[in-house]
Every structure is written in C-alpha cells, then in structure tokens.
Design an enzyme around this catalytic site. Structure first.
Site, PDB file in Angstrom:
ATOM      1  N   LYS A 152       0.849  -1.196   0.000  1.00 34.08           N
ATOM      2  CA  LYS A 152       0.000   0.000   0.000  1.00 34.08           C
ATOM      3  C   LYS A 152       0.884   1.246   0.000  1.00 34.08           C
ATOM      4  O   LYS A 152       2.095   1.168   0.229  1.00 34.08           O
ATOM      5  CB  LYS A 152      -0.928  -0.011   1.208  1.00 34.08           C
ATOM      6  CG  LYS A 152      -0.217   0.038   2.551  1.00 34.08           C
ATOM      7  CD  LYS A 152      -1.211  -0.025   3.700  1.00 34.08           C
ATOM      8  CE  LYS A 152      -0.479   0.009   5.050  1.00 34.08           C
ATOM      9  NZ  LYS A 152      -1.406   0.014   6.192  1.00 34.08           N
ATOM     10  N   ARG A 199     -10.051   0.654  15.354  1.00 30.15           N
ATOM     11  CA  ARG A 199     -10.079   1.236  14.017  1.00 30.15           C
ATOM     12  C   ARG A 199     -11.281   0.621  13.318  1.00 30.15           C
ATOM     13  O   ARG A 199     -12.400   0.785  13.782  1.00 30.15           O
ATOM     14  CB  ARG A 199      -8.736   0.949  13.323  1.00 30.15           C
ATOM     15  CG  ARG A 199      -8.428   1.852  12.138  1.00 30.15           C
ATOM     16  CD  ARG A 199      -6.957   1.849  11.750  1.00 30.15           C
ATOM     17  NE  ARG A 199      -6.453   0.519  11.403  1.00 30.15           N
ATOM     18  CZ  ARG A 199      -5.190   0.286  11.042  1.00 30.15           C
ATOM     19  NH1 ARG A 199      -4.306   1.281  11.001  1.00 30.15           N
ATOM     20  NH2 ARG A 199      -4.784  -0.933  10.724  1.00 30.15           N
ATOM     21  N   HIS A 247      -5.543  -6.515  13.821  1.00 34.08           N
ATOM     22  CA  HIS A 247      -4.289  -5.764  13.751  1.00 34.08           C
ATOM     23  C   HIS A 247      -3.826  -5.356  15.144  1.00 34.08           C
ATOM     24  O   HIS A 247      -4.589  -4.774  15.916  1.00 34.08           O
ATOM     25  CB  HIS A 247      -4.464  -4.520  12.885  1.00 34.08           C
ATOM     26  CG  HIS A 247      -3.174  -3.867  12.490  1.00 34.08           C
ATOM     27  ND1 HIS A 247      -2.304  -4.446  11.588  1.00 34.08           N
ATOM     28  CD2 HIS A 247      -2.593  -2.705  12.870  1.00 34.08           C
ATOM     29  CE1 HIS A 247      -1.250  -3.662  11.439  1.00 34.08           C
ATOM     30  NE2 HIS A 247      -1.396  -2.598  12.215  1.00 34.08           N
ATOM     31  N   ARG A 283       1.504 -10.273   7.673  1.00 38.34           N
ATOM     32  CA  ARG A 283       1.522  -9.088   6.816  1.00 38.34           C
ATOM     33  C   ARG A 283       2.861  -8.359   7.005  1.00 38.34           C
ATOM     34  O   ARG A 283       3.089  -7.692   8.008  1.00 38.34           O
ATOM     35  CB  ARG A 283       0.345  -8.177   7.169  1.00 38.34           C
ATOM     36  CG  ARG A 283      -1.004  -8.891   7.052  1.00 38.34           C
ATOM     37  CD  ARG A 283      -2.189  -7.970   7.253  1.00 38.34           C
ATOM     38  NE  ARG A 283      -2.229  -7.346   8.558  1.00 38.34           N
ATOM     39  CZ  ARG A 283      -2.722  -7.904   9.664  1.00 38.34           C
ATOM     40  NH1 ARG A 283      -3.198  -9.147   9.632  1.00 38.34           N
ATOM     41  NH2 ARG A 283      -2.747  -7.257  10.803  1.00 38.34           N
ATOM     42  N   TYR A 302      15.938  30.652   5.170  1.00 33.55           N
ATOM     43  CA  TYR A 302      14.851  31.451   5.725  1.00 33.55           C
ATOM     44  C   TYR A 302      15.005  31.639   7.229  1.00 33.55           C
ATOM     45  O   TYR A 302      15.270  30.692   7.967  1.00 33.55           O
ATOM     46  CB  TYR A 302      13.508  30.786   5.441  1.00 33.55           C
ATOM     47  CG  TYR A 302      13.127  30.781   3.986  1.00 33.55           C
ATOM     48  CD1 TYR A 302      12.733  31.946   3.339  1.00 33.55           C
ATOM     49  CD2 TYR A 302      13.153  29.593   3.252  1.00 33.55           C
ATOM     50  CE1 TYR A 302      12.377  31.939   1.997  1.00 33.55           C
ATOM     51  CE2 TYR A 302      12.802  29.577   1.900  1.00 33.55           C
ATOM     52  CZ  TYR A 302      12.410  30.755   1.283  1.00 33.55           C
ATOM     53  OH  TYR A 302      12.069  30.739  -0.041  1.00 33.55           O
ATOM     54  N   CYS A 351      14.456  24.256   2.534  1.00 35.36           N
ATOM     55  CA  CYS A 351      13.527  25.019   1.700  1.00 35.36           C
ATOM     56  C   CYS A 351      12.613  24.066   0.936  1.00 35.36           C
ATOM     57  O   CYS A 351      12.732  22.844   1.042  1.00 35.36           O
ATOM     58  CB  CYS A 351      14.307  25.886   0.714  1.00 35.36           C
ATOM     59  SG  CYS A 351      15.542  26.974   1.474  1.00 35.36           S
ATOM     60  N   ASP A 396      12.496  23.406  -2.239  1.00 37.34           N
ATOM     61  CA  ASP A 396      13.141  22.659  -3.317  1.00 37.34           C
ATOM     62  C   ASP A 396      14.650  22.506  -3.138  1.00 37.34           C
ATOM     63  O   ASP A 396      15.299  21.892  -3.989  1.00 37.34           O
ATOM     64  CB  ASP A 396      12.898  23.363  -4.662  1.00 37.34           C
ATOM     65  CG  ASP A 396      11.458  23.798  -4.822  1.00 37.34           C
ATOM     66  OD1 ASP A 396      10.581  22.920  -4.866  1.00 37.34           O
ATOM     67  OD2 ASP A 396      11.207  25.022  -4.873  1.00 37.34           O
TER      68      ASP A 396
END
Length: 392
Positions: free
Chosen positions: A42, A142, A177, A234, A278, A325, A327
């Site tokens: 997943k 859950r 679970h 799992r 920054y 930052c 990027d």
C-alpha cells in the site's frame, strides 16, 4: 553510475535485491511457524513503487499475496499484470463493488452486514461468489467487528454469522491488527491475541471456518512473545529494510531498500557571521564552505530536519545549515574539499548516519512516515533487478 534525465536533480534509488532479501528472510522465518507472507505494498509500496516491487516479488520470489489500502491501488497492480491475491485492508465503498467484483484476485475487507449484502448483490449480478476477509477489532479501535468485551464478542459473532449468511459471500479469511506489537510492553498485544483466538473459536462453533487467519505484522513476526503466527503474516515496514521500532527483535537480516540522492547545484564560501536560509536560523561562526543541494520539503525531505540532520557526500558527513527550503537545502562542506557542483549527496540510505529510522527519531515520528512521504516528483531508479543480475 551514468547520468540521465531522471538523475540530474534528485532521485530515489530502489535496491530490488534488498527487497528480495527482506522478503525471503521474512518468508523463511514465517515458514518455521507454518505461515506464509502477505507483502504489503500500500501507499505505493511505502514510497518504493508498488507496481515494480510487486512484479519483482511475484516473479522472482513467488509472492502469492499482496495487501493494499484502496481499490485504486489494487487495480494498479492488476493493470500491471499481477496475478496473485490482492487483499484490500481498508473498507471499499459499496458504490465500487460492481467494479471490484470483476476481478477474481481482489479480496475486500468486510465487517458490516450492510456492506456484505451489497457485495453479495454485486456478485450475484455477475453470477459469482465474492471472496472477502472479515476484520475483527480486537483493540486497535479502528475498523472491524468489535470483540473487545464479552458483550461485544457475542454481538460480533452474530454480525459475522449474518455476513456469512449471504449466498454470494465467501469468507476467505479473517484478520485483526495489533496496536502495540512493536512496543516493549506486550500486555495489550497479548490481550488482543486472546480476543482474536476466542473470536475465531466462537466462529468455528457456528460453522464459520475462514481458510486464512492473519494477525501478525512485521513486529509480531519476529517477537518471541507471539508464539502463534497464524496462516498469513503481513510484512510491511520490514519488507523495505527497516525495523518497526527500536523495541523489536533484530532477527531478520534487513537491508534498507531506498536511497534518496540529489546533486549539488552551487558551492560558495561565506564569511563568519552570515545567515543561511529562511529566518537565518543558522549563522556561520567561521569561514564556511556551503553547498546547495537540489532537494527540499516538496520532495519529501522534511523541514523538521533543519539544523538537525546531515547528508553524506563522498562518504563524509555534511550537516544541514539553516532551514530546509521547498526545493533546496544547504549543507556545510568546509571539511569536504572534493564536494563540487554536480557532486552527489545521499540524504536517506543504508548508512547508519542517514537511515530513515534515525532521521525519523530526530523529528519525533516513525520511518514509515518519512519513506511514504517521498514525493512523486522524485523519480524512482531501480537497481539490482533480477533480470539484470542474471542476464548474459
């Protein structure tokens, strides 16, 4: 390592040999208890690329079971050619049942009679039976049929009976679970095991006998406190080479499969007393050689690692200077004379200094969040594919 358009800025290298090793180690360990492995892919295989990872495991390791969270994820695997069973661990909205029922190897999770009836109706329209997994809530709070008190246990059995009563429903398995399998204190996990066993026994008394039982995750597979591994384990985080927590046994020889790398785009020497990034949260206290690296929080490298983590350049430690930052980020390469424009920095990898679990600890989170958060704009480059290794 040659360059191409995918490796001119930042990229994630996914070591398929590591994933095969991690899967086979878990499979061998589970086999000692008579259990098989569900490979959990997943969230795009925890950021590693579900289609590529699943194909490698199915073709090269004989994986028979995969688990995803959504129907969309299951369909992606189907469209990529996966033939093995694909179990959807979360609820699928009933409006999607007509689509789901088209595929014999997609197995939904069911825990309400209303959903079961709608699934049965969809299966009846196609003249087939719908396999499903019952979900038992033994303490995760859950999804699932509640069986956390004697009263709820009795009601839960009745709900399961009602689900099983629909003509076109086939209960293939049942799972629950653990909430605390990766904690040092296994008290609540032991209670969950007892509840699960009781629920399964009560279902058996009513003639409900799921073929597969699944309770264990990566932590429970290796922890001695869980003597019963049931039929299917799992395997999630350990498939990708990371331990569930610092409190779990290091039984499997795991290798982290993901390495996040990026190139240096600029190098400059700053005087003492100069602020960086920054807010100027870092100010140089000496003449400092600073490299800018082309990755940032929009790529999934968290801003919370600002002024905390380091990267590896030419096998040397380069501390992050100032805030990460969107990027880009800046690092100290004063003591790395070889660092230059186009040099490669490794930000996450197998090196103990930059392992995902170590970085996650710096942020007060878990490695799952870090690797799942690597942005889709980061291309995945696959290394050590079985076909490449075994080609002439």
């Amino acid at each position: 390592m040659g360059t191409n358009t995918n490796m001119t800025r930042a990229w994630a290298e996914i070591d398929l040999a590591a994933i095969r090793q991690n899967f086979n180690a878990a499979k061998s360990h589970a086999a000692m208890y008579g259990a098989n492995i569900i490979a959990v892919v997943k969230a795009d295989a925890y950021g590693h690329g579900a289609k590529r990872v699943a194909a490698e495991l199915e073709k090269r390791c004989g994986a028979q079971y995969f688990a995803v969270a959504t129907l969309f994820e299951a369909l992606e695997l189907i469209e990529s050619g996966i033939k093995s069973h694909i179990i959807i661990l979360s609820e699928v909205h009933p409006s999607l049942y007509d689509e789901l029922i088209k595929y014999d190897n997609i197995i939904p999770s069911i825990f309400t009679p209303d959903s079961a009836k709608k699934l049965s109706d969809a299966a009846k329209k196609r003249g087939t039976a719908a396999p499903c997994f019952l979900v038992a809530d033994t303490g995760m709070s859950r999804i699932g049929i509640e069986c956390t008190t004697p009263k709820k246990m009795l009601r839960g059995v009745e709900i399961a009976e009602e689900i099983a009563s629909f003509d076109n429903i086939e209960i293939m398995g049942i799972f629950s679970h653990y909430a605390c399998a990766d904690e040092a204190d296994k008290t609540s996990a032991v209670v969950q095991t007892e509840r699960f066993n009781e629920f399964v026994a009560r279902l058996s008394e009513r003639g409900i006998e799921p073929t597969f039982k699944s309770m264990c995750n990566s932590a429970a597979l290796t922890e001695a406190a869980f003597a019963e591994k049931y039929d299917l384990v799992r395997q999630g985080i350990s498939l990708y080479g990371l331990n569930p927590s610092d409190d779990t046994a290091r039984v499997l020889n795991l290798k982290p499969a993901m390495a996040l790398r990026a190139r240096i785009t600029d190098v400059k020497t700053l005087d003492a007393g100069v602020g960086i990034s920054y807010g100027h949260t870092f100010v140089t206290d000496r003449e400092t050689r600073v490299a800018t690296i082309s990755v940032g929080y929009a790529d999934g490298y968290p801003r919370l690692l600002s002024n905390k983590a380091s990267v590896i350049i030419d096998d040397c430690h380069a501390p992050i200077l100032g805030r990460v930052c969107m990027d880009q980020l800046m690092v100290d390469v004063t003591d790395i004379p070889s660092a230059k424009v186009d040099s490669i920095a490794t930000l996450i990898g197998a090196d103990e200094r930059i392992r995902a679990d170590r970085l996650a600890s710096m942020m007060g989170t878990i490695p799952y969040e870090l690797i799942c958060g690597i942005s889709p704009r980061i291309p995945r480059i696959y290394t050590n594919a079985y076909d490449d290794i075994n080609s002439d």
